[in-house]
Structures are given as C-alpha cells and as structure tokens.
Design a protein around this motif. Sequence first.
Motif: not given
Length: 229
Positions: A208-227
């Motif tokens: 996941e080297l692009s700016g739009d990760p497939r699995y682990i997404q950044t939720v700015r100001g909060f944390g992370y979620r798994f898609r």
Amino acid sequence: MSRVLLVEDDPAVRRGVQLALRHQGHDVSAAATGEEGLERLRSFRPDVVVLDLMLPGIPGLDVCRRIRERDQVPIIMVTARGDDIDVVVGLEAGADDYVVKPVQARVLDARIRAVLRRLDASAADLARPRAESHGDLIIDRAGLLVTHHGERVPLAPSELRLLLTLSASPGQVLSRQQLLEAVWEHSYHGDIRLVDACVKRLRGKLGELSGDPRYIQTVRGFGYRFRSS
C-alpha cells in the motif's frame, strides 16, 4: 524463561542491564558490537533483541534492518533521547518498541514481557474458527498467518497484532491511543508514534504505497480503520 539478546557497547550499561534482566528471570546473551550481535542472533536464537542504536562498527539502525531482512524476532531499541528523530527512524526500520536511556530495569522487563505476549494474545483473544478473506488479503487468525496475492507476508509481532486488532472490527475507527493500549500495552500519549510507524511498515508489506490505501485507512484527526471490501 525468555532468551534475550542484548546488543550494547557501553560495558557498564551492558553489565547492569544483563544482571537486571537475569534477576527478572531472563536468559541473557550480551554483545558489544553490531557484528557480534548479528553472529549471536544465529547461534543464540533469542526470543527478543534489545538493541542500542549507538554502536561502533555497524550502526544500530543497520543492525535492525539486517535482522528484519531475515527474521521477525521482536526488537526493542534503546535510544539516548526519547524525542530524537532516531526513534522514528528506528521504528520505521523495523523495531517493535523502544526504551530511553538511562534504562530502567523494570521498564525494560515490562516491555520485553509485553512484546512476547503479543503473539499469544493474538491467538487467544482474536482467534476465529477459520481464515478471513479480504479481497487478495487472507488473515488466518488461528494459524497467525497472513497472505497477500497468495504469498505469505512476514510480519513482526507488533505488525501482526496491529493488523489483527484493526481487522477484527472492519469499518470501525480506532484512535491511536486505543491501538497503543491494545497492541503495545502503553498508555503514555507520547508513544503514539509507535502506531504511526507500525502502520507505515504494515502498509509497505501489503503493497500500500499509494495515497489511497486499500486496507488500512487514515481517518485524519482520529486514527485508523480497516476496510474489508
């Protein structure tokens, strides 16, 4: 009894930490240089490596990278300053955790025991009856195996525990503090860089080297979620 490889060039620090860890019930093998540490890694086969970053010869960061090229043994790095950029660089090189000098024996012992609990906790707390499929990503919780595009992904304990924690609740946003406490068993807010560095390493291993990760997404100001899909 856990087997600890201590790589530290300062004789006084090395002796003190070695004695303290032995007193805590660990079997300790000590090395004074990076070269010696890499040799001991093959012969001693430790459960965890405690690695000083400032070493003569091969620097600690290079030792960390070389270990990660062939082994997923937990690595706890020792740094002189907790706010040093070396902490972030060391974590991104593959370290699972860190302690700051002067090393407190009880803190180091707690970090060692915590990192060794991660795989056991992953299996016991997050085990599910069969492997989960998330597109090209397969997570076998019972076997603690991860494959991507049909190939096994070698993950260090913190990386595996982080992935298992996030993927246990697809779509749910977990704060950095929640992940820090769940994966590293820390509560100090200043240690959240452990989470960010581990996410970066995990994304790299999943391609996941692009700016739009497939699995682990950044939720700015909060944390992370798994898609999941």
